[in-house]
Design an enzyme around this catalytic site. Structure first.
Site, PDB file in Angstrom:
ATOM      1  N   ASP A   1     -46.681  21.890 -31.882  1.00 35.10           N
ATOM      2  CA  ASP A   1     -47.489  21.061 -32.788  1.00 35.10           C
ATOM      3  C   ASP A   1     -46.634  19.981 -33.457  1.00 35.10           C
ATOM      4  OD1 ASP A   1     -49.641  22.538 -32.084  1.00 35.10           O
ATOM      5  OD2 ASP A   1     -50.020  23.416 -34.044  1.00 35.10           O
TER       6      ASP A   1
ATOM      7  N   HIS B   1     -52.096  27.421 -31.215  1.00 34.46           N
ATOM      8  CA  HIS B   1     -51.199  26.727 -32.134  1.00 34.46           C
ATOM      9  C   HIS B   1     -49.780  27.275 -31.956  1.00 34.46           C
ATOM     10  CE1 HIS B   1     -54.338  25.192 -35.216  1.00 34.46           C
ATOM     11  NE2 HIS B   1     -54.903  25.380 -34.036  1.00 34.46           N
TER      12      HIS B   1
ATOM     13  N   HIS C   1     -52.710  31.541 -33.359  1.00 34.50           N
ATOM     14  CA  HIS C   1     -51.396  31.203 -32.808  1.00 34.50           C
ATOM     15  C   HIS C   1     -50.883  32.179 -31.760  1.00 34.50           C
ATOM     16  CE1 HIS C   1     -50.090  34.209 -35.680  1.00 34.50           C
ATOM     17  NE2 HIS C   1     -50.319  33.421 -36.726  1.00 34.50           N
TER      18      HIS C   1
ATOM     19  N   GLU D   1     -46.251  28.356 -38.713  1.00 38.68           N
ATOM     20  CA  GLU D   1     -47.319  29.331 -38.483  1.00 38.68           C
ATOM     21  C   GLU D   1     -47.087  30.478 -39.446  1.00 38.68           C
ATOM     22  OE1 GLU D   1     -49.796  28.570 -36.716  1.00 38.68           O
ATOM     23  OE2 GLU D   1     -48.953  26.900 -35.573  1.00 38.68           O
TER      24      GLU D   1
ATOM     25  N   ASP E   1     -43.922  21.793 -38.701  1.00 38.70           N
ATOM     26  CA  ASP E   1     -45.119  22.633 -38.714  1.00 38.70           C
ATOM     27  C   ASP E   1     -44.688  24.085 -38.875  1.00 38.70           C
ATOM     28  OD1 ASP E   1     -48.045  22.951 -38.386  1.00 38.70           O
ATOM     29  OD2 ASP E   1     -47.483  24.080 -36.609  1.00 38.70           O
TER      30      ASP E   1
END
EC number: 2.7.7.7
Length: 241
Positions: free
Chosen positions: A158, A153, A57, A9, A7
């Site tokens: 995640d 997040h 996030h 961000e 994942d």
């Protein structure tokens, strides 16, 4: 098979608008088991993080000021993912950003699709649950995967959650407890645990084949034997008993 659940961000939603990756989180699995190896880094994007992204996030410009740049970690990151199957929720987004970062380096670095295969759990979920919400949170609720720590997040968190979710979606066991009292509801020792059979239960009914059914079965085996030139596996097994 080696898999990397991944994942990212970012500073915003579109690479075309100059947005960059600011966090990468990845969890390694091999043969559907977590190996304990992870990859996690925060990155200085050399640009402002959109306020809307910060609200998702919680990663601020001030926090990223002293972090390495993607160029500083590109080689070790590529080495970590190379040859693996990447498991990503909404893969085009993350893969698009990773490829964008590679292109910005202006080096001879291959695109993700050239060194990895990609499994998109969002595509999987839409196929398995058409017409339903298939966000990470919605799927965690559907498959009873614990995401209680997910207030904001975060790439590594995640990825950890997605690894459990992927195993649940594909029929793998997520947790193991030998004590039914230790697992909460929904775990192995919870309401999905095997229940002991009462000693007072009625005897199981045994249904045996009739003479006609046995004759029909024998006739079918003869056809199989003829068609296989006497190599019917069923006949071979019968000969072993």
């Amino acid at each position: 098979m080696r898999q990397i659940v991944l994942d990212t961000e970012t500073t915003g939603l579109e690479t075309a608008q100059g947005h960059r990756i600011i966090e990468i989180g990845a969890v390694e699995m091999d043969g559907r088991r977590k190996t304990g190896r992870t990859y996690h880094v925060y990155l200085n994007p050399d640009r402002e993080v959109d306020q809307g992204a910060v609200e998702i996030h919680g990663i601020t410009n001030e926090f990223l000021e002293d972090k390495p740049r993607f160029a500083d970690v590109a080689d070790e990151f590529l080495a970590f993912i190379k040859g693996a199957d990447l498991v990503i929720h909404n893969a085009p987004f993350d893969v698009g950003f990773i490829d964008h970062e590679f292109r910005l380096l202006e080096r001879d670095i291959p695109a993700v699709a050239e060194v990895c295969t990609v499994t998109d759990t969002l595509v999987m979920a839409r196929s398995m649950h058409p017409g339903q919400r298939n966000t990470l949170d919605a799927l965690c609720k559907r498959y009873e995967v614990d995401n209680s720590q997910r207030d904001l997040h975060g790439a590594l968190l995640d990825a950890e959650i997605l690894s459990d979710l992927y195993l649940a979606m594909t029929g793998g066991q997520v947790t193991l407890s030998l004590d039914a009292d230790e697992a909460g509801e929904g775990g192995v020792g919870g309401r999905h645990a095997p229940r002991p059979v009462s000693a007072d239960r009625p005897a199981l009914r045994v249904v045996r084949a009739s003479d006609d059914e046995l004759a029909a079965h024998e006739a079918w085996l003869e056809k199989l034997d003829d068609a296989s030139g006497g190599q019917s596996v069923w006949r071979q097994l019968e000969g072993q008993h």
